[in-house]
Design a protein around this motif. Structure first.
Motif, PDB file in Angstrom:
ATOM      1  N   ILE A 168       0.831  -1.207   0.000  1.00  0.00           N
ATOM      2  CA  ILE A 168       0.000   0.000   0.000  1.00  0.00           C
ATOM      3  C   ILE A 168       0.861   1.251   0.000  1.00  0.00           C
ATOM      4  O   ILE A 168       0.489   2.271  -0.583  1.00  0.00           O
ATOM      5  N   TRP A 169       2.024   1.166   0.611  1.00  0.00           N
ATOM      6  CA  TRP A 169       2.915   2.345   0.659  1.00  0.00           C
ATOM      7  C   TRP A 169       3.448   2.688  -0.726  1.00  0.00           C
ATOM      8  O   TRP A 169       3.613   3.866  -1.061  1.00  0.00           O
ATOM      9  N   HIS A 170       3.709   1.703  -1.539  1.00  0.00           N
ATOM     10  CA  HIS A 170       4.147   1.981  -2.905  1.00  0.00           C
ATOM     11  C   HIS A 170       3.069   2.739  -3.670  1.00  0.00           C
ATOM     12  O   HIS A 170       3.356   3.705  -4.387  1.00  0.00           O
ATOM     13  N   TRP A 171       1.818   2.297  -3.524  1.00  0.00           N
ATOM     14  CA  TRP A 171       0.720   2.950  -4.241  1.00  0.00           C
ATOM     15  C   TRP A 171       0.477   4.358  -3.725  1.00  0.00           C
ATOM     16  O   TRP A 171       0.134   5.254  -4.504  1.00  0.00           O
ATOM     17  N   ILE A 172       0.653   4.586  -2.443  1.00  0.00           N
ATOM     18  CA  ILE A 172       0.487   5.931  -1.881  1.00  0.00           C
ATOM     19  C   ILE A 172       1.553   6.859  -2.432  1.00  0.00           C
ATOM     20  O   ILE A 172       1.258   8.006  -2.812  1.00  0.00           O
ATOM     21  N   ILE A 173       2.779   6.374  -2.539  1.00  0.00           N
ATOM     22  CA  ILE A 173       3.859   7.205  -3.091  1.00  0.00           C
ATOM     23  C   ILE A 173       3.594   7.514  -4.560  1.00  0.00           C
ATOM     24  O   ILE A 173       3.777   8.658  -5.007  1.00  0.00           O
ATOM     25  N   VAL A 174       3.135   6.534  -5.322  1.00  0.00           N
ATOM     26  CA  VAL A 174       2.812   6.763  -6.738  1.00  0.00           C
ATOM     27  C   VAL A 174       1.690   7.792  -6.862  1.00  0.00           C
ATOM     28  O   VAL A 174       1.752   8.700  -7.701  1.00  0.00           O
ATOM     29  N   LEU A 175       0.677   7.694  -6.018  1.00  0.00           N
ATOM     30  CA  LEU A 175      -0.426   8.648  -6.044  1.00  0.00           C
ATOM     31  C   LEU A 175       0.057  10.059  -5.715  1.00  0.00           C
ATOM     32  O   LEU A 175      -0.359  11.027  -6.368  1.00  0.00           O
ATOM     33  N   LEU A 176       0.931  10.191  -4.749  1.00  0.00           N
ATOM     34  CA  LEU A 176       1.470  11.516  -4.403  1.00  0.00           C
ATOM     35  C   LEU A 176       2.284  12.101  -5.550  1.00  0.00           C
ATOM     36  O   LEU A 176       2.182  13.302  -5.842  1.00  0.00           O
ATOM     37  N   ILE A 177       3.061  11.281  -6.221  1.00  0.00           N
ATOM     38  CA  ILE A 177       3.842  11.774  -7.363  1.00  0.00           C
ATOM     39  C   ILE A 177       2.918  12.224  -8.487  1.00  0.00           C
ATOM     40  O   ILE A 177       3.136  13.275  -9.102  1.00  0.00           O
ATOM     41  N   VAL A 178       1.865  11.469  -8.738  1.00  0.00           N
ATOM     42  CA  VAL A 178       0.902  11.856  -9.784  1.00  0.00           C
ATOM     43  C   VAL A 178       0.225  13.170  -9.410  1.00  0.00           C
ATOM     44  O   VAL A 178       0.038  14.043 -10.262  1.00  0.00           O
ATOM     45  N   LEU A 179      -0.143  13.319  -8.144  1.00  0.00           N
ATOM     46  CA  LEU A 179      -0.763  14.570  -7.705  1.00  0.00           C
ATOM     47  C   LEU A 179       0.195  15.744  -7.853  1.00  0.00           C
ATOM     48  O   LEU A 179      -0.208  16.851  -8.222  1.00  0.00           O
ATOM     49  N   LEU A 180       1.467  15.531  -7.573  1.00  0.00           N
ATOM     50  CA  LEU A 180       2.453  16.609  -7.725  1.00  0.00           C
ATOM     51  C   LEU A 180       2.647  16.975  -9.192  1.00  0.00           C
ATOM     52  O   LEU A 180       2.806  18.148  -9.535  1.00  0.00           O
ATOM     53  N   LEU A 181       2.656  15.983 -10.071  1.00  0.00           N
ATOM     54  CA  LEU A 181       2.864  16.258 -11.487  1.00  0.00           C
ATOM     55  C   LEU A 181       1.677  16.949 -12.138  1.00  0.00           C
ATOM     56  O   LEU A 181       1.836  17.924 -12.882  1.00  0.00           O
ATOM     57  N   PHE A 182       0.491  16.451 -11.889  1.00  0.00           N
ATOM     58  CA  PHE A 182      -0.690  16.969 -12.570  1.00  0.00           C
ATOM     59  C   PHE A 182      -1.437  18.018 -11.760  1.00  0.00           C
ATOM     60  O   PHE A 182      -2.160  18.817 -12.324  1.00  0.00           O
ATOM     61  N   GLY A 183      -1.305  17.993 -10.464  1.00  0.00           N
ATOM     62  CA  GLY A 183      -2.070  18.906  -9.622  1.00  0.00           C
ATOM     63  C   GLY A 183      -3.453  18.348  -9.362  1.00  0.00           C
ATOM     64  O   GLY A 183      -3.996  17.571 -10.138  1.00  0.00           O
ATOM     65  N   ALA A 184      -4.028  18.752  -8.251  1.00  0.00           N
ATOM     66  CA  ALA A 184      -5.332  18.224  -7.857  1.00  0.00           C
ATOM     67  C   ALA A 184      -6.436  18.708  -8.799  1.00  0.00           C
ATOM     68  O   ALA A 184      -7.436  18.033  -8.992  1.00  0.00           O
TER      69      ALA A 184
END
Length: 79
Positions: free
Chosen positions: A6-22
């Motif tokens: 689950i921690w891997h997926w949380i990190i991937v989600l945070l990176i996607v949010l940083l790249l694209f923005g909310a």
């Protein structure tokens, strides 16, 4: 090592949010959904066309591909 925690997926989600923005994320996901829907519709249309035989193309004014026309072509090449 084969599966992600689950921690891997949380990190991937945070990176996607940083790249694209909310703000852009819903728009990107909406565009992705439209693409998937059009892809499925295209597959449905292709299967309907194949079932009805609509893919057969008729080319007018073209000689049939028979042994007789092949013989004529061979004779023309030899002359």
């Amino acid at each position: 090592m084969g599966s992600f925690s689950i921690w891997h997926w949380i990190i991937v989600l945070l990176i996607v949010l940083l790249l694209f923005g909310a703000g852009k994320l819903p728009k990107v996901m909406g565009d992705l959904a439209k693409g998937v829907k059009s892809f499925k519709a295209g597959l449905q249309d292709d299967s309907d066309d194949a079932a009805s035989g609509a893919n057969a193309k008729v080319i007018p004014n073209q000689p049939a591909n028979t042994a007789e026309t092949a013989a004529k072509k061979d004779e023309a090449v030899r002359n």
